[in-house]
Design a protein around this motif. Structure first.
Motif, PDB file in Angstrom:
ATOM      1  N   ASP A  95      34.397 -34.021  33.954  1.00 18.77           N
ATOM      2  CA  ASP A  95      33.815 -35.332  34.239  1.00 18.77           C
ATOM      3  C   ASP A  95      32.320 -35.327  33.979  1.00 18.77           C
ATOM      4  O   ASP A  95      31.757 -36.323  33.528  1.00 18.77           O
ATOM      5  N   GLU A  96      31.681 -34.182  34.258  1.00 18.87           N
ATOM      6  CA  GLU A  96      30.220 -34.115  34.104  1.00 18.87           C
ATOM      7  C   GLU A  96      29.814 -34.365  32.652  1.00 18.87           C
ATOM      8  O   GLU A  96      28.711 -34.827  32.381  1.00 18.87           O
ATOM      9  N   ILE A  97      30.700 -34.060  31.714  1.00 16.79           N
ATOM     10  CA  ILE A  97      30.412 -34.350  30.305  1.00 16.79           C
ATOM     11  C   ILE A  97      30.630 -35.840  30.019  1.00 16.79           C
ATOM     12  O   ILE A  97      29.783 -36.491  29.426  1.00 16.79           O
ATOM     13  N   LEU A  98      31.758 -36.379  30.497  1.00 21.19           N
ATOM     14  CA  LEU A  98      32.077 -37.780  30.197  1.00 21.19           C
ATOM     15  C   LEU A  98      31.165 -38.774  30.909  1.00 21.19           C
ATOM     16  O   LEU A  98      31.036 -39.914  30.465  1.00 21.19           O
ATOM     17  N   ILE A  99      30.560 -38.370  32.012  1.00 19.62           N
ATOM     18  CA  ILE A  99      29.603 -39.308  32.608  1.00 19.62           C
ATOM     19  C   ILE A  99      28.195 -39.012  32.109  1.00 19.62           C
ATOM     20  O   ILE A  99      27.232 -39.637  32.513  1.00 19.62           O
ATOM     21  N   GLY A 100      28.091 -38.035  31.226  1.00 16.95           N
ATOM     22  CA  GLY A 100      26.801 -37.806  30.564  1.00 16.95           C
ATOM     23  C   GLY A 100      25.811 -37.026  31.390  1.00 16.95           C
ATOM     24  O   GLY A 100      24.622 -37.051  31.116  1.00 16.95           O
ATOM     25  N   GLN A 101      26.296 -36.309  32.416  1.00 22.27           N
ATOM     26  CA  GLN A 101      25.348 -35.574  33.242  1.00 22.27           C
ATOM     27  C   GLN A 101      24.942 -34.252  32.598  1.00 22.27           C
ATOM     28  O   GLN A 101      23.847 -33.767  32.824  1.00 22.27           O
ATOM     29  N   ILE A 102      25.843 -33.673  31.826  1.00 20.74           N
ATOM     30  CA  ILE A 102      25.428 -32.481  31.073  1.00 20.74           C
ATOM     31  C   ILE A 102      25.815 -32.621  29.601  1.00 20.74           C
ATOM     32  O   ILE A 102      26.719 -33.369  29.244  1.00 20.74           O
ATOM     33  N   VAL A 103      25.093 -31.898  28.769  1.00 21.32           N
ATOM     34  CA  VAL A 103      25.373 -31.878  27.337  1.00 21.32           C
ATOM     35  C   VAL A 103      26.277 -30.695  27.057  1.00 21.32           C
ATOM     36  O   VAL A 103      26.057 -29.601  27.564  1.00 21.32           O
ATOM     37  N   THR A 147      27.228 -27.801  25.125  1.00 23.62           N
ATOM     38  CA  THR A 147      26.695 -26.905  24.094  1.00 23.62           C
ATOM     39  C   THR A 147      27.743 -25.874  23.671  1.00 23.62           C
ATOM     40  O   THR A 147      27.607 -25.233  22.639  1.00 23.62           O
ATOM     41  N   SER A 164      29.607 -26.432  20.165  1.00 24.91           N
ATOM     42  CA  SER A 164      28.808 -26.078  19.011  1.00 24.91           C
ATOM     43  C   SER A 164      28.844 -24.570  18.741  1.00 24.91           C
ATOM     44  O   SER A 164      29.041 -24.123  17.603  1.00 24.91           O
ATOM     45  N   SER A 186      36.397 -34.294  24.218  1.00 24.30           N
ATOM     46  CA  SER A 186      36.030 -34.032  25.612  1.00 24.30           C
ATOM     47  C   SER A 186      36.873 -34.937  26.487  1.00 24.30           C
ATOM     48  O   SER A 186      36.955 -36.136  26.230  1.00 24.30           O
ATOM     49  N   ASP A 231      38.340 -34.427  34.131  1.00 30.13           N
ATOM     50  CA  ASP A 231      38.967 -33.414  34.993  1.00 30.13           C
ATOM     51  C   ASP A 231      40.318 -33.852  35.562  1.00 30.13           C
ATOM     52  O   ASP A 231      40.772 -33.291  36.553  1.00 30.13           O
TER      53      ASP A 231
END
Lengths: 430, 430
Positions: free
Chosen positions: A11-19, A21, A24, A42, A45
């Motif tokens: 969820d932290e990725i989909l709400i944009g709280q973390i990038v 990496t 890549s 992505s 959870d």
């Protein structure tokens, strides 16, 4: 061709709280090994969404690499979803991982909890790839050909970036055991100082004559400049590399002195190599870049051989007190001026007794600009011996972006000075 | 609930050459506006794959935000794919974007080329959202309900991060005009110094009593510590915020002095606020962190009010010459020692005449460690007035990660000292 999908969970990725990496890093390793990455996705959870995402990936690609959703805390739905997906009923304890958990916790001075203990427990359908750096084990699952139309391997890695990264070589090794890998080759040339559109115009004719299986991509970056990546597909190793060499050789002359390196080179690594090879040293005097120049130098392992240090003179009292910038200079021209950066560069060079020095003074924003010196204005100086060269640049961007551009342009000014003095290269008129 | 998919286009992402930061920025803004991000996907620069990716996104979500695949260079397949997808036959020239292109090129001192001119030309089916910071226009397309089962809006933004970011508010405004938006609320508490698993154990009972519509997530980060994010769904604004406040109030006491802030706070922004409010100043003396501490301080806009500057003493000659570390100290204890960082912190505080100072000396690796002082060892010092407090930490990670952790632990040591002296808070025994 063996293909891969990369799936990050959180969820932290989909709400944009973390990038994210991890994707890549994983993509880069897969690519180098000859696995084509079809897509990255992505998902949240949520058990159903993880299941849908993973099944989509398994249908799309031979190899699926999943990161995230594992960890000592309660958001561990991934393990359960993978157990369901592979029909696992029982869990087993990985003695090897438990050993690492004990070790990691001891180093950190943390007592083993039942949460940590549960981390060593994995679905019976998985093969554990030991996570040497953390507590959550990596897991490898195999799916027979009849399930998704092709044999699939799924790897589940922890979301913590350095733990995921450490597991990558083992993932690549497992893929190589299971699939014949085809070749893709890349070659990257690094340029600095020519804007992307100008560069495109300059190499247009060269680009028009590229063969079909050669692909050119522009990778602009405020710190690294514009990198040009050539990729060649469907060709043997030796021939592929020769072709890449042949085309990059015809490209080089078009780039002039803007060309500073290749592959993973950065301005600071290239400068570092020249300094090291010539037994020379450098120091920095930073105002607006606030430590970014020093950080760039010291991001290179072994930089202590040539980087002596620097002074961050954010306050004018540090410019005059430590760097010996004259008070009259500040009064007459201001801190953002040719005169000030000249004295800063000379000052830090004297203070630290180095061969070279760079200085920056500018306005990173968002506040503090004037009509005369708007936000985005920077003066940079490079001292080579007793000679100090200065240049002024104007940018428009966020505070972070301005700082990055100020630092990289100062670094590039130093590079051109070092090229002149240490390698006898003359700057070509661009 | 209005949903969104985010699609990034670019081979450079799929081969792992660059990290996609746009998706995170966009997701964060969508989320704050009450749009649920269902998924993020990344596809290659290939027309068919872009088409498949976009159609998948359009079927999945109401709103699709695309970044990348636009730019002055030839890899511009996105525009053509979007024209095909929406049945556009003709292109038109956006006068407003052309105006910006002219302006941007003039500032940068670049002549207008036909490549730049072509950028102002867009498919007839799109509404242009002017890109104020760059040359590639943002485009908005609408799809009727009968095409993908629901009315869809698709936004195509340039891949350059600050250009994409600048367009986000306009995208949000357009979404609000077209969809009724529901509420999601988040509240984040920032902690530093308690490992994730210890924290999980400590708040386990509290977490077990959370209602079903409240979700807790752990966001560990080497610089920011472990942040705890509470999210509440399906509830009105006032009630939602009250519920979040109620649960965070019961959580706070469990976190003790590890709790340093909330939402977008960082150690350096929290420290900065206390210093500013008390009219105090700080300086840094860095060895192994090589400018990272100064960079963290100066990443905060307005930091010049309390951050005077620093000395990067990478070479021992700078430690003795500029910071006045005694040669005997280095000879007897080495640079990575309590004694050395004490003298570094005191030295820079005297030099720059600040109220506070922090110093770091350690071994970031990958080389340079000994049995006695392995890679990952760091001594940090915080000088508050004449008093210097030191602490030693041991980590295992990459050079980059070690530098980040060294810097953030030094920052946190300063925070606890400042809390004691400026706010009268006593450190709680953890």
């Amino acid at each position: 061709m063996t293909t891969a999908s990369i799936c990050t969970i959180g969820d932290e990725i989909l709400i944009g709280q973390i990038v994210d990496t991890n994707s890549s890093k994983i993509a880069s390793a897969l690519n180098a090994a000859g696995v084509k990455v079809n897509e990255m996705i992505s998902v949240s959870d949520n058990g159903t969404e993880i299941l849908n995402g993973l099944e989509h990936c398994l249908r799309t690609s031979h190899v699926v690499v999943v990161t995230g959703g594992l960890g000592p805390t309660k958001d561990d739905i991934t393990k359960k979803t993978l157990a369901d997906l592979t029909g696992a009923v029982k869990y087993y304890e990985s003695a090897e991982q438990l050993e690492v958990i004990r070790r990691v916790l001891t180093v950190r001075g943390i007592e083993m909890s039942d949460i940590n203990l549960a981390q060593a427990s994995v679905p019976e359908t998985c093969k554990v790839i030991v996570n040497e750096c953390g507590t959550a084990p990596c897991m490898q699952f195999e799916f027979p050909e009849n399930k998704y139309g092709h044999k699939c391997l799924l790897f589940s890695l922890p979301g913590v970036p350095f733990e995921a990264e450490a597991a990558i070589p083992k993932v690549i090794a497992a893929i190589k055991e299971n699939y014949p890998l085809e070749n893709i080759f890349h070659k990257t040339l690094c340029t600095f100082g020519i804007p992307e559109s100008t560069l495109a115009k300059r190499i247009e004719e060269w680009e028009d004559h590229l063969p079909e299986n050669l692909h050119l991509a522009y990778l602009p970056n405020p710190i690294l400049g514009v990198r040009l990546r050539l990729s060649i597909y469907g060709i043997g190793e030796e021939e592929g590399k020769q072709e890449l060499d042949r085309y990059t050789e015809t490209l080089r002359p078009l780039l002039g002195n803007a060309l500073y390196g290749q592959e993973e080179d950065s301005l600071q690594s290239v400068i570092g190599n020249i300094l090291k090879n010539n037994g020379k040293t450098v120091a920095v005097a930073e105002s607006c870049t606030g430590g970014m120049l020093a950080s760039l130098f010291t991001s290179v392992a072994g930089s202590s051989a040539y980087f002596y240090g620097g002074v961050i003179s954010y306050d004018n009292s540090v410019k005059t007190g430590v760097l010996k910038v004259k008070k009259e200079t500040l009064d007459k021209y201001g801190a953002v001026s040719r005169e000030c950066v000249e004295e800063m560069a000379a000052g830090v060079r004297n203070l630290m007794k180095t061969d070279y020095a760079i200085a920056t003074s500018g306005i990173a924003g968002p506040g503090g600009g004037t009509a005369d010196k708007p936000v985005g204005t920077v003066w940079v100086a490079a001292a080579s011996g007793e000679r100090v060269v200065t240049e002024k640049f104007s940018f428009s961007g966020s505070r972070k972006l301005n700082i990055e551009r100020f630092a990289s342009h100062a670094m590039n000014l130093l590079r051109t000075q070092i090229l002149c003095r240490e390698t006898g290269n003359r700057m070509r008129e661009e």
